[in-house]
Motif scaffolding. Structure first.
Motif, short mmCIF file in Angstrom:
data_model
loop_
_atom_site.label_atom_id
_atom_site.label_comp_id
_atom_site.label_asym_id
_atom_site.label_seq_id
_atom_site.Cartn_x
_atom_site.Cartn_y
_atom_site.Cartn_z
N MET A 163 68.15 61.47 43.36
CA MET A 163 67.50 62.47 42.54
C MET A 163 66.19 61.98 41.92
SD MET A 163 69.58 64.77 43.25
CE MET A 163 69.02 66.16 42.31
N LYS A 164 65.86 60.72 42.09
CA LYS A 164 64.63 60.18 41.52
C LYS A 164 63.50 60.23 42.55
CE LYS A 164 66.35 58.79 37.48
NZ LYS A 164 67.31 57.76 37.34
N VAL A 165 62.29 60.41 42.06
CA VAL A 165 61.12 60.43 42.95
C VAL A 165 60.78 59.00 43.37
CG1 VAL A 165 60.21 62.56 41.93
CG2 VAL A 165 59.48 60.35 41.02
N LEU B 125 64.61 58.82 46.48
CA LEU B 125 64.62 59.64 47.70
C LEU B 125 64.36 61.11 47.44
CD1 LEU B 125 67.87 58.14 49.27
CD2 LEU B 125 65.51 57.54 49.85
N GLY B 126 64.30 61.52 46.18
CA GLY B 126 64.25 62.94 45.86
C GLY B 126 62.98 63.37 45.16
N ASP B 127 63.07 64.53 44.53
CA ASP B 127 61.94 65.05 43.75
C ASP B 127 62.40 65.51 42.37
OD1 ASP B 127 63.31 67.34 44.53
OD2 ASP B 127 61.53 68.41 45.20
N GLY B 128 63.46 64.88 41.87
CA GLY B 128 63.98 65.22 40.56
C GLY B 128 65.21 66.10 40.65
N PHE B 129 65.80 66.36 39.52
CA PHE B 129 66.99 67.21 39.50
C PHE B 129 66.62 68.65 39.85
CE2 PHE B 129 68.48 63.52 37.24
CZ PHE B 129 69.77 63.40 37.74
N SER B 130 67.57 69.37 40.41
CA SER B 130 67.31 70.71 40.96
C SER B 130 66.67 71.64 39.95
CB SER B 130 68.60 71.32 41.51
OG SER B 130 69.58 71.39 40.48
N TRP B 131 67.04 71.52 38.68
CA TRP B 131 66.47 72.41 37.67
C TRP B 131 65.00 72.09 37.38
CZ3 TRP B 131 70.72 69.33 36.90
CH2 TRP B 131 70.53 68.18 36.15
N GLU C 173 73.63 59.02 42.38
CA GLU C 173 73.52 60.49 42.25
C GLU C 173 73.63 61.22 43.59
OE1 GLU C 173 73.95 61.70 39.49
OE2 GLU C 173 72.93 60.55 37.95
N ILE C 174 74.36 60.64 44.53
CA ILE C 174 74.52 61.31 45.83
C ILE C 174 75.41 62.55 45.73
CG2 ILE C 174 76.47 59.90 46.58
CD1 ILE C 174 75.21 60.13 49.46
N MET C 175 76.22 62.64 44.70
CA MET C 175 77.13 63.79 44.59
C MET C 175 76.39 65.12 44.49
SD MET C 175 79.85 62.15 44.91
CE MET C 175 80.41 60.50 44.56
#
Length: 189
Positions: A57-59, A80-86, A121-123
């Motif tokens: 969930m982290k950029v 691996l991400g671009d932040g939490f969905s909200w 935070e893979i869940m």
């Protein structure tokens, strides 16, 4: 509080099985899931073991406390991400990043070059259907026998709990947010 006598005898038998890579899950609504996983990563690194941390969930450009410390210690950590969905502006993009991130993490697990891989935070991407649960379960079942994998996040699926060797559920008893105290650097990051 009632004072109790400390135990003087071991109350559980000493395990006789073979040492092998474990699947460890930190889940639940309480704080400490990622922190506990990072503690395991630090413990392994302190023993000279190779560790890799993926944060779903982290950029990639994140500079939270764990990033700063892990970089100083030489522990690779990758957002691996671009932040939490909200916070996301484009959920399709978030889903694509999660799936691409899973491909990286899966390749690392299967390569067997690390003693421990943390899937922080893979869940969330699993629960949202962005990363197929069956792909995660298959990878964990087929991983090299010496690889330990730590997975974190709220709402771990029952299938993952069944497969895991150790599952810890963090339970929320009290949280400072409820008293109006905001997130603080060094505590939440």
């Amino acid at each position: 509080m009632q004072i109790e006598e400390p135990p003087v005898l071991r109350d559980t038998p000493k395990p006789q099985g073979e040492r092998r890579g474990l699947v460890l899950v930190n889940t639940g609504t309480g704080k400490g899931k990622s922190t506990a996983a990072f503690g395991l990563a630090l413990r392994a690194h302190g023993r000279g073991k190779s560790v890799k941390v993926y944060q779903f969930m982290k950029v990639p450009s994140a500079r939270f406390g764990e990033h700063r410390l892990f970089e100083q210690l030489g522990i690779p950590i990758e957002g691996l991400g671009d932040g939490f969905s909200w916070k996301s502006r484009d959920l399709e993009h978030s889903a694509r990043l999660a799936l691409e991130g899973w491909a990286k993490a899966e390749a690392s697990i299967r390569a067997g070059e690390h003693f421990m891989i943390v899937l922080d935070e893979i869940m969330y991407p699993v629960r949202y259907g962005w990363v197929p649960l069956e792909a995660v379960l298959t990878c964990l079942r087929e991983r090299p026998p010496q690889v330990h994998v730590v997975l974190t996040g709220r709402g771990a699926p029952a299938e993952l709990i069944d497969l895991a060797d150790t599952v810890t559920e963090m339970t929320l008893v009290k949280h400072h947010f409820k008293a109006g105290v905001p997130a603080q650097r060094g505590i939440e990051d």
